[in-house]
Write an enzyme that holds these catalytic residues in place. Structure first.
Site, PDB file in Angstrom:
ATOM      1  CB  CYS A 124     -30.601  -3.123  11.786  1.00  0.00           C
ATOM      2  SG  CYS A 124     -31.620  -1.645  11.966  1.00  0.00           S
ATOM      3  CG  HIS A 142     -32.147  -6.103  15.096  1.00  0.00           C
ATOM      4  ND1 HIS A 142     -31.216  -5.110  15.307  1.00  0.00           N
ATOM      5  CD2 HIS A 142     -33.206  -5.505  14.500  1.00  0.00           C
ATOM      6  CE1 HIS A 142     -31.687  -3.967  14.832  1.00  0.00           C
ATOM      7  NE2 HIS A 142     -32.891  -4.179  14.342  1.00  0.00           N
ATOM      8  CG  ASN A 151     -32.930  -0.306  16.214  1.00  0.00           C
ATOM      9  OD1 ASN A 151     -31.786  -0.762  16.210  1.00  0.00           O
ATOM     10  ND2 ASN A 151     -33.805  -0.557  15.250  1.00  0.00           N
ATOM     11  CB  THR A 182     -41.359  -3.587   9.803  1.00  0.00           C
ATOM     12  OG1 THR A 182     -42.095  -3.234  10.979  1.00  0.00           O
ATOM     13  CG2 THR A 182     -41.421  -2.441   8.815  1.00  0.00           C
ATOM     14  NE  ARG A 185     -50.329  -5.385  12.601  1.00  0.00           N
ATOM     15  CZ  ARG A 185     -49.995  -5.986  13.736  1.00  0.00           C
ATOM     16  NH1 ARG A 185     -49.590  -5.288  14.773  1.00  0.00           N
ATOM     17  NH2 ARG A 185     -50.085  -7.306  13.841  1.00  0.00           N
ATOM     18  CD  GLU A 209     -30.272   2.519   8.375  1.00  0.00           C
ATOM     19  OE1 GLU A 209     -30.364   1.299   8.617  1.00  0.00           O
ATOM     20  OE2 GLU A 209     -31.241   3.250   8.144  1.00  0.00           O
TER      21      GLU A 209
END
Lengths: 378, 341, 134
Positions: free
Chosen positions: B107, B231, B263, B198, B196, B76
């Site tokens: 991701c 992940h 990340n 997410t 949150r 991205e």
């Protein structure tokens, strides 16, 4: 074939000329030389210049100067060999006279660098090097010389301070040099304390950028100074592709040829206007000419061997470092200075009894080397 | 999906620079730190293309430089909106008769590349392909995601199994919904996220779904696996989702990297996979599930076939990660283009 | 916008920049980088492409704080004169330079990095840089 003499020479002081264009600078210098020559018919104009296109958006300098001087119809061209453009222009003037085709040739070297900021100046100078493989990888002209200096220091076990005697000599002579850009003396400590540009090269060990113009009128008719030899040689453009980066092949070849053609030997030389862009260039040039042994030129400089009153004075009016380095003009400034010495017009910088002088002008890192041998005509 | 695709080489590249999250906390929050200690920062002269190159060369070297017929780069943070890194990389690696193109799915773009290349290999349209996930994730200043948004690249060379593969991807599931947890409009420098939201509706829901579906399809259970890689948007989520799904800390721990590198977005699970493959033995099974905001999850069952050829010059990822240099926020801001000019 | 390298010139040379493609003289075996038209050892024109080795040793280095216009935003630039393992010399930027580990004789390995870009909207130029290998 004709012999080649210098009829007259002139120069404007090297410096910063905010109010003058490149056309103004070269016309001013040309006018000084023309006025000093007395009545004369010029057959050809040769302008030596490196970067008028990039720096001033101006090519076609030959025609520009001819127009400016009111010499309609005259033959006029520009010659370029990076920082050796001035010497190359003198060379072209020399062979023009020697060929017998021309009686009087006006050679002008000019450079106007001060309209550019530092990054652009750096780019302009880097154009002496390969665009595709040296400029593209971020190497500036100074950085190439810095790599060479580090290689030199490591190979010959020479400390940085020892190499700083070259700028010291240059500045000492510039104090009494009327056309010099920097007329103050400096010490080795001053050099050591100055800002690093490309380690280990510092601000005070690097030739400056400058505006300037110098002119000489070469003639087949006898004058006070004669050019005995004018030799040009080249070395591999990309220094990484040289068999030995520490060998200044172009200077070695040009010097040997010049000695042969002129019939003089190194011991006859009374002074030398050397291309002292950086201490390592001065050192390697002297060593390539056999004047100093390999790795020993800095020590010779420190020992006073090249001081004004000594055995072989160099940079008698300040050299590139202190007289200044308007790159394409430098080679002609050197001829102007040699002329002053041999015609006994050098004032406080006079080398007593100077009979034979050498000028050494370089483009790139010994990529083009131009040697002139001049003598006093008695 | 039944896959049966071999992993013949893998590579992971993490830039050598780190910024401590307490430094980010100092600048923007008057103190404190992120959930991770540090994150990896790409240098001024690095981007997803240079990092993809590094990871790709490692993977190709390990695989013995087979003829690659597709390179997919998931990211991205491509330096061009138009001009795929996949095409530049193909040209650099010397492949011109090739499908070289980019993918985007936050991701999970790296695992997507694996899905698509696997599809081409299984269908027989290509013999070997290179799947890459790489990002120089853009962390919005003063936002909590700035603590974790890191840089890295992972690559795998995929082909039909022939007994010489290092591992085999046996099955996979891709689960996708429309979930507005995190997105970025064109021309915007930084993504937007809903805090949150997410978590449960996004990260947990999708990984739980894809993994459960995969376990159901294959009839496998968590205890069948030696390793579990999920992940890692922060150090806690992969452990939490792993526990919920019935995986143990022993299975989870070897793949955890967020605490030290942050990340790495599309490279995230691929780099973790490299770390695990460095230590895995023949017969070990690996459960790997990515998560991409927007949202989706790709889950894979991977079985280790043989250790890669012993090569003295190969340095395991965990060793390479020990060599790093810490930088300050000013340097980080300069390098990552966060200073207005 | 900083205008720097010329996009088409970059494209023309990209194999040399990204893969270090040089030359080998078919007659005397000498190798060169960048590519040559004429062998600098024996003068032959019988030249073929040859990829250079990607490892070597540092024989000189410098730190440049005043780069040319198009590299202004990448200052300082570390440069090295590197002798590759096949004896060919190359001048290159040094990536991830650590002043403590820059010394004559250090082993270096080629990688791919950004050289510069033509501002925010321009082309990105990628090419070789050398890293000191611990």
């Amino acid at each position: 074939m004709s012999r080649v003499f210098i009829r007259s020479a002139g120069a404007i002081p090297v410096g910063e000329y905010w109010t003058k264009s490149i056309g103004d600078l070269m016309a001013d210098a040309a006018t000084i030389a023309l006025d000093a020559a007395g009545p004369i018919k010029i057959d050809k104009i040769i302008v030596g210049n490196m970067m008028s296109g990039y720096a001033n958006h101006q090519e076609h300098l030959g025609a520009l100067l001819a127009s400016s001087l009111g010499m309609r119809g005259i033959e006029a061209i520009k010659v370029e060999a990076a920082c050796g453009s001035g010497g190359a222009a003198v060379h072209e003037g020399y062979i023009s006279i020697k060929s017998g085709e021309y009686e009087n040739v006006l050679v002008v070297g000019v450079e106007k660098m001060k309209d550019m900021d530092t990054p652009r100046t750096t780019k302009a100078l880097a154009m002496a090097e390969s665009a595709d493989f040296t400029q593209a990888v971020g190497a500036s002209f100074i950085s190439l010389n810095a790599l060479l200096m580090r290689l030199y220091m490591n190979t010959y076990n020479v400390e940085e301070e020892l190499m700083d005697y070259f700028p010291v000599i240059a500045h000492r002579n510039a104090v009494t040099s009327p056309h010099a850009q920097f007329r103050r003396a400096i010490t080795v400590e001053d050099v050591k304390k100055s800002q690093v540009i490309a380690d280990p090269i510092r601000l005070l060990s690097s030739a400056p950028s400058s505006d300037g113009a110098a002119a000489v009128i070469l003639s087949a008719k006898e004058g006070p100074v004669e050019i005995l030899a004018s030799e040009v040689a080249t070395n591999e453009l990309i220094i990484a592709q040289r068999e030995d980066p520490l060998k200044f092949l172009a200077t070695e070849v040009a010097f040997k040829r010049a000695m042969q053609k002129s019939g003089i030997s190194a011991s006859d030389i009374d002074f030398m206007e050397l291309h002292d862009a950086f201490p390592v260039v001065a050192a390697l040039a002297l060593e390539a000419m056999g004047i100093s042994k390999s790795g020993k030129a800095p020590q010779d400089a420190a020992n006073g061997r090249f001081d004004l009153g000594s055995e072989l004075p160099i940079l008698t009016f300040g050299g590139l470092k202190a007289r200044g380095h308007p790159v394409g003009a430098t080679g002609v400034y050197q001829i102007y200075e040699a002329y002053l010495q041999l015609a006994e017009k050098a004032g406080q910088n006079q080398v007593k009894g100077a009979k034979v002088g050498i000028t050494h002008n370089v483009g790139g890192v010994d990529t083009t080397s131009i040697i002139h041998v001049l003598r006093r005509v008695d | 999906m039944n896959l049966n695709v071999g992993i013949f080489g893998y590579g992971a590249y993490v830039p050598m620079y780190r910024i401590r999250t307490e430094e980010i906390g100092r600048v923007w929050h008057g103190g404190g730190a992120g959930p991770n200690r540090m994150k990896a920062v790409a240098s001024l002269d690095e981007d997803i293309l240079t990092m993809s190159y590094e990871a790709a060369v490692q993977a190709l070297d390990m695989a013995g430089y087979p003829k690659i017929q597709a390179i997919l780069v998931g990211s991205e943070s491509s330096p061009y909106a138009v001009k795929p890194a996949g095409s530049i990389l193909s040209d650099i690696l010397g492949y011109n008769t090739i499908l070289g193109v980019d993918l985007e799915f936050a991701c999970k773009a790296g695992t997507e590349a694996i899905q698509l290349i696997s599809g081409m290999v299984s269908a027989g349209t290509i013999d070997y392909g290179l799947a890459i996930g790489a990002d120089t994730a853009q962390g919005r200043p003063a936002d909590e995601l700035e603590f974790t948004a890191g840089s890295g690249a992972g690559a795998v060379v995929l082909g039909r199994p022939n007994g010489k593969e290092i591992a085999r991807i046996m099955n996979s599931v891709s689960y996708v919904t429309d979930t507005p947890d995190f997105w970025r409009r064109p021309g915007d420098k930084y993504p937007v996220h809903l805090g949150r939201f997410t978590g449960e509706p996004a990260y947990f829901a999708h990984i739980t779904s894809s993994v459960k579906m995969l376990l159901s399809e294959t009839g496998m259970k968590p205890s069948d696996f030696k390793y579990a890689i999920f992940h890692q948007p922060n150090p806690r989520f992969p452990v939490e989702v792993g526990r919920r799904l019935g995986f143990t800390d022993e299975q989870l721990r070897p793949g955890l990297l967020n605490d030290e590198i942050g990340n790495t977005y599309a490279a995230n699970t691929l780099i973790a996979l490299a770390k695990v493959l460095d230590i895995a033995e023949t017969g070990d099974k690996i459960m790997l599930a990515s998560f991409g905001s927007g949202a989706g999850s790709d889950a894979f069952v991977i079985e280790v076939n043989s250790r890669k050829d012993d090569d003295d010059s190969y340095v395991p990822l965990s060793e390479r990660l020990k060599n790093y240099k810490v930088i300050d926020y000013a340097t980080y801001a300069r390098w990552r283009g966060k200073i207005l000019k | 916008m900083i205008s720097g390298l010329i996009p088409i010139a970059y494209w023309r040379n990209r194999k040399i920049y990204t893969r270090m493609i040089g030359s080998r003289c078919r007659d005397c075996g000498a190798e060169f980088f960048p590519p040559v038209r004429v062998c600098k050892k024996c003068g032959s024109r019988n030249i073929e492409e040859k990829e250079m080795p990607r490892t070597g040793a540092l024989i000189a280095y410098t730190k440049l704080t005043e780069p040319a216009q198009e590299f202004k935003e990448y200052s300082p630039i570390y440069l090295g004169l590197i002798r590759l393992d096949n004896g060919v010399n190359v001048i290159s930027m040094i990536a991830d330079a650590d002043e403590d580990s820059l010394r004559i004789g250090a082993r270096v390995k080629a990688t791919l990095r950004k050289w510069t870009e033509d501002g925010n909207g321009g082309l990105i130029y990628y090419g070789y840089k050398f890293k000191v290998i611990q």
